[in-house]
Design a protein around this motif. Structure first.
Motif, PDB file in Angstrom:
ATOM      1  N   GLY A 114       5.304 -10.909   6.649  1.00 56.47           N
ATOM      2  CA  GLY A 114       4.376 -10.084   7.238  1.00 56.47           C
ATOM      3  C   GLY A 114       4.688 -10.017   8.849  1.00 56.47           C
ATOM      4  O   GLY A 114       4.418  -8.813   9.596  1.00 56.47           O
ATOM      5  N   HIS A 115       4.680 -11.199   9.448  1.00 53.11           N
ATOM      6  CA  HIS A 115       4.903 -11.350  10.871  1.00 53.11           C
ATOM      7  C   HIS A 115       6.206 -10.254  11.521  1.00 53.11           C
ATOM      8  O   HIS A 115       6.161  -9.525  12.305  1.00 53.11           O
ATOM      9  CB  HIS A 115       5.113 -12.832  11.432  1.00 53.11           C
ATOM     10  N   LEU A 116       7.296 -10.691  10.735  1.00 51.72           N
ATOM     11  CA  LEU A 116       8.460  -9.958  10.726  1.00 51.72           C
ATOM     12  C   LEU A 116       8.408  -8.514  10.852  1.00 51.72           C
ATOM     13  O   LEU A 116       9.002  -7.925  11.663  1.00 51.72           O
ATOM     14  CB  LEU A 116       9.478 -10.294   9.850  1.00 51.72           C
ATOM     15  N   LEU A 117       7.704  -7.885   9.890  1.00 52.94           N
ATOM     16  CA  LEU A 117       7.510  -6.582   9.834  1.00 52.94           C
ATOM     17  C   LEU A 117       6.359  -5.810  10.459  1.00 52.94           C
ATOM     18  O   LEU A 117       6.145  -4.724  10.801  1.00 52.94           O
ATOM     19  CB  LEU A 117       7.287  -6.222   8.165  1.00 52.94           C
ATOM     20  N   SER A 118       5.632  -6.753  11.288  1.00 49.81           N
ATOM     21  CA  SER A 118       4.432  -6.147  11.828  1.00 49.81           C
ATOM     22  C   SER A 118       4.634  -5.317  12.979  1.00 49.81           C
ATOM     23  O   SER A 118       3.772  -4.318  13.252  1.00 49.81           O
ATOM     24  CB  SER A 118       3.431  -7.494  12.573  1.00 49.81           C
ATOM     25  N   PRO A 119       5.767  -5.438  13.810  1.00 52.10           N
ATOM     26  CA  PRO A 119       5.970  -4.582  14.799  1.00 52.10           C
ATOM     27  C   PRO A 119       6.035  -3.196  14.407  1.00 52.10           C
ATOM     28  O   PRO A 119       6.221  -2.199  15.029  1.00 52.10           O
ATOM     29  CB  PRO A 119       7.169  -5.126  15.698  1.00 52.10           C
ATOM     30  N   ILE A 305      -0.023  -8.204   6.384  1.00 53.70           N
ATOM     31  CA  ILE A 305       0.101  -8.252   4.761  1.00 53.70           C
ATOM     32  C   ILE A 305       0.163  -7.138   3.887  1.00 53.70           C
ATOM     33  O   ILE A 305       0.858  -6.894   3.073  1.00 53.70           O
ATOM     34  CB  ILE A 305      -0.902  -9.610   4.201  1.00 53.70           C
ATOM     35  N   ALA A 306      -0.838  -6.216   4.178  1.00 58.90           N
ATOM     36  CA  ALA A 306      -0.977  -4.909   3.374  1.00 58.90           C
ATOM     37  C   ALA A 306       0.314  -4.127   3.737  1.00 58.90           C
ATOM     38  O   ALA A 306       0.818  -3.420   2.782  1.00 58.90           O
ATOM     39  CB  ALA A 306      -2.333  -4.160   3.883  1.00 58.90           C
ATOM     40  N   PHE A 307       0.598  -4.065   4.969  1.00 56.93           N
ATOM     41  CA  PHE A 307       1.840  -3.332   5.426  1.00 56.93           C
ATOM     42  C   PHE A 307       3.061  -3.844   4.675  1.00 56.93           C
ATOM     43  O   PHE A 307       4.061  -3.186   4.118  1.00 56.93           O
ATOM     44  CB  PHE A 307       1.929  -3.258   6.872  1.00 56.93           C
ATOM     45  N   ALA A 308       3.330  -5.282   4.569  1.00 56.43           N
ATOM     46  CA  ALA A 308       4.496  -6.018   3.869  1.00 56.43           C
ATOM     47  C   ALA A 308       4.434  -5.524   2.363  1.00 56.43           C
ATOM     48  O   ALA A 308       5.294  -5.186   2.024  1.00 56.43           O
ATOM     49  CB  ALA A 308       4.278  -7.365   4.154  1.00 56.43           C
ATOM     50  N   GLY A 309       3.161  -5.607   1.930  1.00 59.35           N
ATOM     51  CA  GLY A 309       3.127  -5.275   0.537  1.00 59.35           C
ATOM     52  C   GLY A 309       3.421  -3.740   0.236  1.00 59.35           C
ATOM     53  O   GLY A 309       4.242  -3.455  -0.833  1.00 59.35           O
ATOM     54  N   ALA A 310       3.027  -2.925   1.057  1.00 61.17           N
ATOM     55  CA  ALA A 310       3.556  -1.354   0.865  1.00 61.17           C
ATOM     56  C   ALA A 310       4.814  -1.262   0.866  1.00 61.17           C
ATOM     57  O   ALA A 310       5.504  -0.390   0.383  1.00 61.17           O
ATOM     58  CB  ALA A 310       2.742  -0.697   1.987  1.00 61.17           C
ATOM     59  N   MET A 311       5.359  -1.892   2.017  1.00 62.14           N
ATOM     60  CA  MET A 311       6.946  -1.683   2.102  1.00 62.14           C
ATOM     61  C   MET A 311       7.730  -2.180   0.895  1.00 62.14           C
ATOM     62  O   MET A 311       8.608  -1.785   0.350  1.00 62.14           O
ATOM     63  CB  MET A 311       7.318  -2.442   3.356  1.00 62.14           C
ATOM     64  N   ARG A 312       7.227  -3.546   0.249  1.00 63.97           N
ATOM     65  CA  ARG A 312       7.814  -3.847  -0.885  1.00 63.97           C
ATOM     66  C   ARG A 312       7.649  -3.062  -1.995  1.00 63.97           C
ATOM     67  O   ARG A 312       8.753  -2.791  -2.935  1.00 63.97           O
ATOM     68  CB  ARG A 312       7.538  -5.359  -1.333  1.00 63.97           C
ATOM     69  N   LEU A 313       6.617  -2.449  -2.236  1.00 64.16           N
ATOM     70  CA  LEU A 313       6.487  -1.376  -3.387  1.00 64.16           C
ATOM     71  C   LEU A 313       7.282  -0.321  -3.207  1.00 64.16           C
ATOM     72  O   LEU A 313       7.946   0.282  -4.085  1.00 64.16           O
ATOM     73  CB  LEU A 313       4.896  -1.298  -3.301  1.00 64.16           C
ATOM     74  N   GLN A 314       7.405   0.317  -1.976  1.00 62.28           N
ATOM     75  CA  GLN A 314       8.140   1.358  -1.621  1.00 62.28           C
ATOM     76  C   GLN A 314       9.806   1.264  -1.728  1.00 62.28           C
ATOM     77  O   GLN A 314      10.357   2.097  -2.252  1.00 62.28           O
ATOM     78  CB  GLN A 314       7.992   1.911  -0.339  1.00 62.28           C
ATOM     79  N   ALA A 315      10.095  -0.169  -1.241  1.00 66.38           N
ATOM     80  CA  ALA A 315      11.520  -0.554  -1.816  1.00 66.38           C
ATOM     81  C   ALA A 315      12.089  -0.798  -3.012  1.00 66.38           C
ATOM     82  O   ALA A 315      13.078  -0.871  -3.408  1.00 66.38           O
ATOM     83  CB  ALA A 315      11.745  -1.892  -0.973  1.00 66.38           C
ATOM     84  N   SER A 316      10.907  -0.900  -3.853  1.00 63.28           N
ATOM     85  CA  SER A 316      11.341  -1.106  -5.179  1.00 63.28           C
ATOM     86  C   SER A 316      10.415   0.082  -6.102  1.00 63.28           C
ATOM     87  O   SER A 316       9.465  -0.466  -7.134  1.00 63.28           O
ATOM     88  CB  SER A 316      11.114  -2.439  -5.975  1.00 63.28           C
ATOM     89  N   PRO A 317      10.794   1.325  -6.029  1.00 61.10           N
ATOM     90  CA  PRO A 317       9.872   2.326  -6.586  1.00 61.10           C
ATOM     91  C   PRO A 317      10.047   2.391  -8.362  1.00 61.10           C
ATOM     92  O   PRO A 317       9.134   2.697  -8.864  1.00 61.10           O
ATOM     93  CB  PRO A 317      10.358   3.737  -6.330  1.00 61.10           C
TER      94      PRO A 317
END
Length: 343
Positions: A114-119, A305-317
């Protein structure tokens, strides 16, 4: 896709709604600083009990602010670790319960991811790949981030994290909790050059860090001085300068070795003004650029956390994400052991 994020890893309760088309819709945060300040640090049992009181009211507040209904949520993302086990269990249990009740996916998110992707929530945002300096009270690490879920550890602290060293040094100077912010504020009144403190592992040849010896050097210095307000400010500045120099030089070395020009800074210490100024100036001189999350996203929060979750969902459609039927937490979780998203 609308994702609800739940963050309860330590002493902040964070809730957020992120939409993959519309971006961050709303987020709320409750900090337990006032409660823990009486004890000079986080009390895990009190933290867990407070999360229980706060999560559901904050979920309702976040939904109301975004003008969304609970049934509109498409997925839940909650912090699964690392963190305080009891605090993590609060967010995980509520996330799993909502997932089961709403029949939507639930994703356990690594707090540091979450921290890594926050920027990436900010504008302008970096593009992959980049080097990330993760610097907080619990972690000081340099990571190479090639894509969502593709992380390589380049270096880390061998003892105290930078934020932990800030807090411990603040305590030596008689400052309140949380000490890091108080020390940085005091350092603004300091006279540069009066004291010189060591730069641990600056020339070690690797990308690791060590800050416990710096704290000891401050204690030795304090014992030799008649401590006045100005002396405390001068020591605070010397301490901050030492940490900033080490973080800056190691980060620039990491960029050079990886052949990259983008550096991301995340974590609570990333809000430090001197670190931001020094990193940006020296990186620019080398043709690199530094990205920071907004100040409100430097500390723990639900948005990341919401953003990281969204990115994970998009990365594995094509991956099937079932509603939660059970849940676990991982108080100690190595980021490099994180499963990579499906191709």
């Amino acid at each position: 896709m609308l994702v609800l994020g739940i963050e309860t890893s330590c002493d902040e309760t964070g809730i957020a709604l992120f939409d993959t088309k519309r971006g961050l819709l709303s987020h709320t945060l409750y900090s337990q600083i006032e409660m823990h300040s009486e004890y000079g640090g986080v009390v895990p049992e009190l933290a867990s009990r407070d999360h229980i009181r706060r999560v559901l009211p904050l979920v309702k507040q976040t939904l109301h602010a975004a003008k969304c209904e609970l049934h509109e949520i498409d997925a839940i993302a909650y912090t699964q670790g690392p963190g305080l086990a009891g605090a993590l269990l609060v967010g995980a249990s509520i996330g799993a319960a909502l997932s089961f009740a709403l029949k939507i996916p639930a994703l356990g998110i690594h707090h540091l991811e979450g921290h890594l992707l926050s920027p990436l929530l900010s504008t302008p945002a970096p593009s992959f790949p980049f080097i990330a300096l993760l610097v907080s009270g619990g972690h000081t690490q340099l990571m190479q981030v090639d894509a969502v879920g593709h992380y390589k550890l380049l270096g880390e602290t061998v003892d105290d994290a930078a934020g932990e060293a800030f807090d411990k040094t603040a305590k030596l100077l008689g400052l309140g909790y949380p000490g890091g912010a108080a020390l940085s504020k005091l350092a603004r009144q300091g006279q540069a050059g009066r004291f010189k403190l060591p730069r641990p592992m600056l020339n070690s040849g690797d990308l690791n860090f060590s800050f416990s010896g710096l704290k000891t050097a401050v204690l030795t210095l304090i014992n030799k001085q008649e401590i006045t307000q100005q002396t405390s400010a001068d020591i605070a500045l010397a301490f901050q300068e030492a940490i900033v120099e080490v973080l800056t030089e190691k980060s620039l070395t990491a960029l050079s070795r990886a052949g990259l020009t983008q550096l991301v800074v995340a974590g609570g210490v990333g809000a430090n003004d001197q670190l931001r100024q020094n990193l940006s100036s020296k990186a620019s001189a080398k043709g690199a650029i530094v990205f920071y999350p907004e100040l409100e996203f430097c500390t723990d929060n639900g948005a990341m956390i919401a953003f990281a979750g969204a990115m994970r969902l998009q990365a594995s459609p094509d991956k099937i994400w079932p509603p939660a039927s059970s849940f676990t937490v991982n108080a100690r979780w190595n980021l490099e052991m994180l499963d990579e998203p499906d191709d």
